[in-house]
Design a protein around this motif. Structure first.
Motif, PDB file in Angstrom:
ATOM      1  N   ALA A 207      -7.697  -5.498   7.659  1.00  0.00           N
ATOM      2  CA  ALA A 207      -6.393  -6.407   7.555  1.00  0.00           C
ATOM      3  C   ALA A 207      -6.194  -7.400   8.368  1.00  0.00           C
ATOM      4  O   ALA A 207      -5.844  -8.412   8.381  1.00  0.00           O
ATOM      5  CB  ALA A 207      -5.210  -5.189   7.382  1.00  0.00           C
ATOM      6  N   ARG A 211      -6.125 -10.876   6.711  1.00  0.00           N
ATOM      7  CA  ARG A 211      -5.065 -11.158   6.461  1.00  0.00           C
ATOM      8  C   ARG A 211      -4.638 -12.596   6.613  1.00  0.00           C
ATOM      9  O   ARG A 211      -5.074 -13.210   7.638  1.00  0.00           O
ATOM     10  CB  ARG A 211      -3.869 -10.313   7.281  1.00  0.00           C
ATOM     11  N   LEU A 216      -4.718  -9.025   0.325  1.00  0.00           N
ATOM     12  CA  LEU A 216      -5.998  -8.024   0.211  1.00  0.00           C
ATOM     13  C   LEU A 216      -5.725  -6.830  -0.661  1.00  0.00           C
ATOM     14  O   LEU A 216      -4.551  -6.250  -0.871  1.00  0.00           O
ATOM     15  CB  LEU A 216      -5.830  -7.417   1.825  1.00  0.00           C
ATOM     16  N   PHE A 218      -6.372  -2.620  -1.767  1.00  0.00           N
ATOM     17  CA  PHE A 218      -6.552  -1.340  -1.066  1.00  0.00           C
ATOM     18  C   PHE A 218      -6.913  -0.470  -2.202  1.00  0.00           C
ATOM     19  O   PHE A 218      -5.874  -0.266  -3.090  1.00  0.00           O
ATOM     20  CB  PHE A 218      -5.243  -0.667  -0.265  1.00  0.00           C
ATOM     21  N   ILE A 234       0.279   1.596   4.248  1.00  0.00           N
ATOM     22  CA  ILE A 234      -0.600   0.340   3.494  1.00  0.00           C
ATOM     23  C   ILE A 234      -0.072  -0.917   3.307  1.00  0.00           C
ATOM     24  O   ILE A 234      -0.488  -1.946   4.036  1.00  0.00           O
ATOM     25  CB  ILE A 234      -0.920   0.810   1.854  1.00  0.00           C
ATOM     26  N   TYR A 239      -1.866  -4.944   3.179  1.00  0.00           N
ATOM     27  CA  TYR A 239      -2.413  -4.828   1.907  1.00  0.00           C
ATOM     28  C   TYR A 239      -1.506  -5.281   0.819  1.00  0.00           C
ATOM     29  O   TYR A 239      -0.214  -4.798   0.718  1.00  0.00           O
ATOM     30  CB  TYR A 239      -3.154  -3.591   1.548  1.00  0.00           C
ATOM     31  N   SER A 240      -1.864  -6.064  -0.113  1.00  0.00           N
ATOM     32  CA  SER A 240      -1.028  -6.590  -0.933  1.00  0.00           C
ATOM     33  C   SER A 240      -0.792  -5.899  -2.411  1.00  0.00           C
ATOM     34  O   SER A 240       0.077  -5.699  -3.309  1.00  0.00           O
ATOM     35  CB  SER A 240      -0.996  -8.096  -1.528  1.00  0.00           C
ATOM     36  N   VAL A 242      -2.640  -2.397  -4.391  1.00  0.00           N
ATOM     37  CA  VAL A 242      -2.922  -0.951  -4.249  1.00  0.00           C
ATOM     38  C   VAL A 242      -3.279  -0.512  -5.649  1.00  0.00           C
ATOM     39  O   VAL A 242      -2.489  -0.516  -6.560  1.00  0.00           O
ATOM     40  CB  VAL A 242      -1.815  -0.106  -3.618  1.00  0.00           C
TER      41      VAL A 242
END
Length: 300
Positions: A207, A211, A216, A218, A234, A239-240, A242
């Protein structure tokens, strides 16, 4: 029935907006679906995006592991059925693109025609393996760059989301995976997906290094190699998006096993029925009231 079915562009624009507004406090969550029914359940649970899992698609269609056994046609057909079943954007696993850069052009066209809002492409060799299995191999980074460039050029809708996944961490180490992700961003990827980091420190490194280049991903693979962090953590890491890829598949497997054990023990499923949806409830879930309304509207 699905409002977005007649206008896939609206679904793609919606996905872009959801990704744009995802924040450290609220990453976008996309539970996995392996068929149209599980996709409807994801939507009905209130999630804004459905993720079509390749692992689950393989298991549900042919009862086999995710080791590159399905063709592009089989994957795209499943994606088309899922898209038709829901009103929310669908992100689909597109594996390696099913060949070289020229194959990727056709793969993107097929998924786009199926109505999906986005896909992810990975840099494994063909046939690939699930990202959390051992024995993976990756193609040269330059070859994958060409595939990402081909995918970006092939899409007709600029809102169609391209996610570049690298499996290089397990093969060549985390630094190589990060370098590849940078190159894939330069080639036109909209999101970056470093598969299967094995520690929170590794996730933090990914990240911090990536970033700002692109949002990103996850992959919260249930039982996989990546540590199961909280959604809050997260988001804190940056992270954007999941993914929870196979929880629905595992839950369905557990439920079916329990029912069959009851039938084998008792001779009937009677003892298990209290824990199942009613017949009427299930027909409502799959849209029987909508069919009735259409019959009233169009019947003679």
């Amino acid at each position: 029935m699905a409002d977005l079915l007649s206008n896939p562009g609206a679904a793609r624009a919606r996905l872009r907006e959801l990704l744009r507004t995802a924040s450290d406090d609220a990453p976008l969550v996309a539970p996995g679906a392996y068929d149209a029914l599980s996709a409807r359940l994801v939507e009905q649970a209130g999630f804004a995006v459905v993720y079509m899992t390749g692992f689950g698609t393989t298991a549900s269609l042919i009862g086999r592991p995710d080791v590159g056994l399905l063709t592009a046609t089989e994957m795209i057909d499943n994606a088309r059925r899922i898209v038709a079943a829901v009103d929310v954007p669908v992100i689909a696993d597109a594996d390696t693109g099913y060949g070289n850069a020229i194959n990727v052009v056709r793969t993107v066209a097929g998924y786009e025609q199926a109505g999906v809002a986005g896909i992810h492409l990975e840099d494994q060799v063909t046939p690939k393996r699930c990202g959390h299995l051992s024995g993976k191999q990756v193609i040269p980074a330059g070859e994958m760059v060409g595939k990402i460039r081909a995918a970006a050029a092939a899409r007709r809708d600029p809102d169609f989301v391209l996610i570049a996944r690298t499996d290089a961490a397990a093969v060549h180490g985390l630094d190589e995976a990060i370098n590849r992700a940078r190159a894939y961003a330069d080639a036109g990827a909209d999101l970056l997906f470093v598969e299967a980091p094995t520690s929170e420190d590794a996730l933090k490194t990914v990240a911090s290094q990536l970033r700002g280049l692109a949002p990103l991903v996850f992959n919260w693979a249930e039982g996989g190699r990546t540590p199961p962090l909280s959604l809050e953590r997260i988001g804190e890491l940056g992270y954007s998006l999941v993914l929870f890829p196979i929880g629905t598949l595992l839950a369905a497997t557990s439920g079916i096993r329990a029912l069959l054990e009851t039938v084998r023990r008792d001779g009937t499923p009677a003892a298990a029925l209290s824990g199942l949806p009613t017949f009427e409830g299930f027909t409502d879930l799959v849209g029987l009231p909508e069919i009735g309304a259409l019959e009233q509207r169009f019947g003679s």
